[in-house]
Scaffold this active site. Structure first.
Site, mmCIF file in Angstrom:
data_model
loop_
_atom_site.group_PDB
_atom_site.id
_atom_site.type_symbol
_atom_site.label_atom_id
_atom_site.label_comp_id
_atom_site.label_asym_id
_atom_site.label_seq_id
_atom_site.Cartn_x
_atom_site.Cartn_y
_atom_site.Cartn_z
ATOM 1 C CG ASP A 35 40.337 37.217 43.949
ATOM 2 O OD1 ASP A 35 41.299 36.220 44.657
ATOM 3 O OD2 ASP A 35 40.876 38.476 44.923
ATOM 4 C CD GLU A 36 45.715 35.709 44.889
ATOM 5 O OE1 GLU A 36 47.248 35.593 44.842
ATOM 6 O OE2 GLU A 36 45.685 35.385 46.486
ATOM 7 C CG ASP A 75 45.414 40.098 43.565
ATOM 8 O OD1 ASP A 75 44.740 38.923 43.523
ATOM 9 O OD2 ASP A 75 46.170 40.490 44.046
#
Length: 364
Positions: free
Chosen positions: A111-112, A17
């Site tokens: 983003d993860e 993350d």
């Protein structure tokens, strides 16, 4: 090797993350923003915070918060217009790093992502060492930091990535899992939202230990199909594989109101809140749809929907709000009070695809 909390062979899963991703990209690219409270979004009256730097979070500024509220909490807050093309480019860089370690990559947003590193391509001594190397490569190539959770299933890996943020990692081994889950506040369980937390509190369920103490029958009675999921995760069970070809077809948000709505202003405000939540997910995922659907359930439980499909994907928050409100206006005058309202975006543009490539090792 068997999973200590079940019978299936133990996987090695990493949840990566990025730390305050959009805001961190802006601080990286503009040195004047470093160390200052930054919000990615628009400071307009109907604006919403898409992301907040850690400096802004200290004041209570959070993503999906109305910009006006964020400014009241932090008058020094600096708003930066989002640059989604840049965020997508950086996300592709990060995915390319992942692809050097596994072909089992399940992106959740820009983003993860989950990575299944059970097949040890690099011959590293542990999954923990793999996560450290991945994070170091991300920092070297992008100038950004990432946090990671390492465990034997997706549920625990995702919890782990939150433990030592920012720029940290945390491993939950089978031997540690039971005690870790037991001590966890129920609000931190992935898949347990605020309304469910309130219902669990009413049942005397405040921690993982409390949840584990409930029977499957009671949880199914209280929470329907979700009851089996809650019963399993309280025991550290999550058999979901990392799915590299998982495609999200829609993003929706809906609310069942404590009191039925009849006032038009309250109804349009609720419509805007649902649209805001949908837009936040779309921004994080980098996916934008052509179809907007508004769903209403009346007090008599009759369900109706209204949809509109546009010629191009909606890539503007104001446009999603406008279409959602126009669809809602088609339901006036109301035939009955409204008990549930939802907004969904679908017909997404195609998500960027991950890339392929194949030894076994410990979590730590």
């Amino acid at each position: 090797m068997k999973d200590a909390m079940g019978d299936a062979p133990m996987r090695k899963i990493i949840h990566v993350d990025m730390d305050a991703f959009f805001a961190s990209v802006e601080q990286r690219d503009d040195p004047a923003l470093k160390g200052r409270p930054v919000a990615v979004g628009h400071a307009s009256p109907r604006g919403v915070v898409a992301a907040a730097s850690y400096e802004a979070r200290r004041f209570g500024v959070r993503s999906a918060m109305p910009s006006s509220t964020a400014l009241r909490k932090c008058p020094e807050l600096l708003f930066v217009r989002p640059r989604f093309d840049v965020y997508r480019d950086v996300s592709r860089q990060i995915r390319n790093i992942f692809a050097g370690y596994t072909d089992l990559i399940e992106p959740l947003s820009l983003d993860e992502a989950y990575l299944d590193v059970t097949a040890n391509w690099r011959g590293l001594p542990s999954a923990t060492a793999t996560a450290e190397e991945i994070r170091a490569n991300i920092r070297a190539e992008t100038g950004l930091t990432a946090s990671a959770g390492i465990s034997f299933n997706k549920f625990l890996a995702k919890l782990g990535s939150d433990q030592n943020k920012p720029d940290g990692q945390f491993v939950i081994t089978p031997a540690r899992a039971e005690a870790f889950i037991a001590a966890l506040d129920i609000g931190r369980f992935h898949g347990v939202g605020p309304r469910t937390v309130a219902r669990m509190h009413a049942l005397g369920i405040f921690t993982g230990a409390d949840l584990r103490g409930q029977s499957l029958a009671l949880l199914q009675e209280q929470f329907g199909k979700s009851g089996a999921w809650y019963h399993g995760i309280a025991r550290g069970r999550d058999d979901r594989p990392v799915s590299p070809d998982r495609v999200r077809k829609s993003s929706g948000s809906e609310t069942t109101f404590a009191a039925d709505l009849v006032d038009p202003l309250a109804i349009f405000d609720a419509t805007a809140r649902q649209a805001d939540e949908v837009w936040e997910w779309c921004c994080k995922a980098g996916l934008y749809g052509r179809t907007v659907t508004v769903k209403v359930k009346y007090a008599d439980f009759r369900l109706v929907t209204r949809s509109r499909t546009l010629s191009a994907a909606i890539e503007d928050h104001a446009a999603l709000l406008r279409v959602s409100r126009e669809l809602m206006s088609q339901l006036f005058p109301l035939r009955k009070p409204i008990r549930l309202l939802g907004v969904t975006m679908s017909n997404f543009n195609e998500p960027p695809s991950a890339e392929p490539r194949q030894l076994t090792f410990a979590l730590e």
